[in-house]
Scaffold this motif. Structure first.
Motif, short mmCIF file in Angstrom:
data_model
loop_
_atom_site.label_atom_id
_atom_site.label_comp_id
_atom_site.label_asym_id
_atom_site.label_seq_id
_atom_site.Cartn_x
_atom_site.Cartn_y
_atom_site.Cartn_z
N TRP A 129 47.72 15.38 -53.81
CA TRP A 129 47.58 16.64 -54.52
C TRP A 129 46.10 16.92 -54.81
O TRP A 129 45.35 16.01 -55.14
N VAL A 130 45.70 18.17 -54.67
CA VAL A 130 44.39 18.64 -55.12
C VAL A 130 44.62 19.90 -55.94
O VAL A 130 45.19 20.88 -55.44
N LEU A 131 44.19 19.88 -57.20
CA LEU A 131 44.35 21.03 -58.10
C LEU A 131 42.99 21.66 -58.34
O LEU A 131 41.99 20.96 -58.52
N LYS A 132 42.96 23.01 -58.35
CA LYS A 132 41.70 23.73 -58.49
C LYS A 132 41.84 24.81 -59.54
O LYS A 132 42.89 25.46 -59.66
N LEU A 133 40.77 25.02 -60.30
CA LEU A 133 40.71 26.09 -61.28
C LEU A 133 39.30 26.66 -61.27
O LEU A 133 38.32 25.91 -61.35
N ALA A 134 39.18 27.97 -61.14
CA ALA A 134 37.87 28.63 -61.08
C ALA A 134 37.89 29.88 -61.94
O ALA A 134 38.92 30.54 -62.09
N ALA A 135 36.74 30.20 -62.49
CA ALA A 135 36.59 31.41 -63.30
C ALA A 135 35.15 31.86 -63.25
O ALA A 135 34.24 31.06 -63.00
N GLY A 136 34.93 33.16 -63.47
CA GLY A 136 33.56 33.65 -63.47
C GLY A 136 33.49 35.15 -63.30
O GLY A 136 34.50 35.85 -63.28
N ALA A 137 32.26 35.61 -63.22
CA ALA A 137 31.99 37.04 -63.06
C ALA A 137 31.48 37.31 -61.65
O ALA A 137 30.81 36.46 -61.05
N TYR A 138 31.84 38.46 -61.13
CA TYR A 138 31.34 38.89 -59.83
C TYR A 138 30.91 40.34 -59.97
O TYR A 138 31.71 41.21 -60.33
N ASP A 139 29.63 40.60 -59.72
CA ASP A 139 29.07 41.95 -59.83
C ASP A 139 28.56 42.40 -58.47
O ASP A 139 27.82 41.67 -57.82
N GLN A 140 28.94 43.59 -58.07
CA GLN A 140 28.57 44.10 -56.75
C GLN A 140 27.72 45.36 -56.89
O GLN A 140 28.24 46.44 -57.14
N PRO A 141 26.40 45.22 -56.72
CA PRO A 141 25.54 46.41 -56.79
C PRO A 141 25.85 47.38 -55.65
O PRO A 141 26.25 46.97 -54.55
#
Length: 417
Positions: A129-141
């Motif tokens: 098993w491989v568990l992943k968790l990601a979070a963050g901001a993405y801004d596109q000019p």
């Protein structure tokens, strides 16, 4: 009709680097960019047929719309990032990635900072098993096309589209029917602000040229890889997704006559006595497709693995399509579900075994050669990608579908050397 001219020069210089001490792997980069744009827009639309023209003026030929503009922009951009990949050792099998990205754009003097992080964990009790968790901001000019309004003018005050998002996923390797298999699951939620709304107009994207939209998107996707036939990988996938938008101050009015009836084309009393405002609220986005199902299957002759067949199938539920300029019926035209089936046959003409090739053999340098015959859109379904909107003299709009390709045969030779 269009007689447009667009010239874009893009100059870029960048540096990327990294440093690894075993436990930390730090990456960084910085980029400077200059964009020079010269755009000359000249578009017009004529709606006519035998004996009439819209808008109708007796004895005159009127164009339905005219858009003309001249734009010259000189934009300087500076961007960069730094990221650390931290490994907590082989015993815990935990990896953390964290970093931040920045963007500066001289077009609107906007400085953006976008932090992001991800953690991956392989449990000690089950290394499959491989568990992943990601979070963050993405801004596109914005680049350029997002700045152009419907009327052809360019709004250089458009800001970057911004989002906060969280993603969770899992990969699991296991044995199914005594064959190696793998399942991947991923779910995400994105909340976007300062979004520039857009319409799909036939085969092009047309933006509103402002930041008046709020959007959310959520999805869960699953894919199972296995070998229904030994040594021939197959997979099946299912995806559920919903994406909606809410445009600021997006509303329309309906009108009532003296008896309180909403006035329609069939109402006898057409005299307006009152009006009612309706706020549009949340609406489907042009990319909103609730369900997508796909399957890929491979097989081969039991007596000769060099003769193979594959079957690829995909199904997607309906999508919305917009009537440009309509508020009340925005994205309420429906594109029928997408269905496609492809089948292909392939044969190995020359194997990778070079031991039996003679020195004068013209194919002695080749690793292998395959021949394949594929039938695309086996069911010959008329899938629709968009609509062309046609008006009659009474301004009634008819939707004429733009179809994707019908059934096609494709033959190819693939040689590796």
């Amino acid at each position: 009709h269009a007689r447009n001219k667009l010239n874009i020069e893009n100059w870029n210089i960048s540096h990327k680097g990294g440093w690894d001490d075993g436990k930390h792997f730090i990456q960084w980069g910085i980029s400077a960019e200059k964009t020079i744009i010269a755009d000359r827009l000249s578009e017009w639309e004529a709606q006519d047929s035998a004996g009439y023209n819209l808008p109708y003026q007796p004895g005159q030929l009127q164009l339905y719309t005219v858009r003309k503009s001249a734009t010259d922009l000189d934009i300087n951009k500076l961007s960069g990032y730094v990221q650390d990949n931290i490994s907590f050792g082989s015993s815990s099998h935990i990896t953390v990635q964290g970093g931040i990205r920045f963007n500066y754009n001289s077009l609107n003097n906007e400085l953006l900072l976008s932090p992001r992080t991800q953690i991956s964990w392989m449990p000690d009790t089950d290394k499959e098993w491989v568990l992943k968790l990601a979070a963050g901001a993405y801004d596109q000019p914005p680049f350029y096309r997002e700045l152009r309004r419907y009327d052809g003018s360019v709004n250089t005050a458009v800001k970057a589209q911004r989002s906060w998002q969280v993603v969770a996923g899992a990969d699991h390797n296991f044995t199914l029917w005594e064959r190696p298999s793998r399942i991947t699951i991923e779910a995400y939620y994105k909340y976007l602000t300062h979004v520039d709304p857009y319409d799909i107009d036939n085969v092009r994207i047309r933006y509103f040229g402002d930041n008046s939209d709020k959007v959310y998107a959520s999805s869960i996707e699953m894919r199972l890889f296995s070998e229904l036939v030994k040594d021939a990988e197959s997979w099946v996938s299912v995806g559920l997704m919903r994406t909606m938008e809410k445009i600021n101050d997006f509303h329309y009015y309906r009108y009532k006559n003296a008896s309180g009836e909403f006035i329609t084309a069939q109402t006898e009393d057409q005299v307006v006595a009152d009006s009612v405002r309706f706020d549009k609220g949340w609406m489907r986005r042009p990319t909103d497709r609730l369900l997508t199902f796909g399957m890929f299957f491979q097989d081969y002759l039991s007596t000769n693995k060099n003769f193979k067949v594959h079957l690829n199938m995909i199904y997607g539920t309906n999508m919305p399509y917009n009537i440009p300029g309509s508020v009340r019926y925005r994205n309420e035209v429906i594109i029928d579900p997408y269905i496609r089936v492809d089948i292909g046959f392939s044969a190995l003409l020359l194997s990778s075994d070079k031991s039996n090739r003679r020195s004068h053999n013209p194919f002695r340098k080749f690793d292998n050669i395959w021949a394949s015959l594929e039938v695309f859109n086996l069911l010959d379904r008329d899938n629709t990608i968009s609509y062309m909107l046609i008006k009659d003299f009474s301004n009634t709009i008819y939707t004429i579908p733009n179809r994707l390709t019908p059934r096609l045969l494709n033959f190819k030779i693939l040689a590796r050397f």
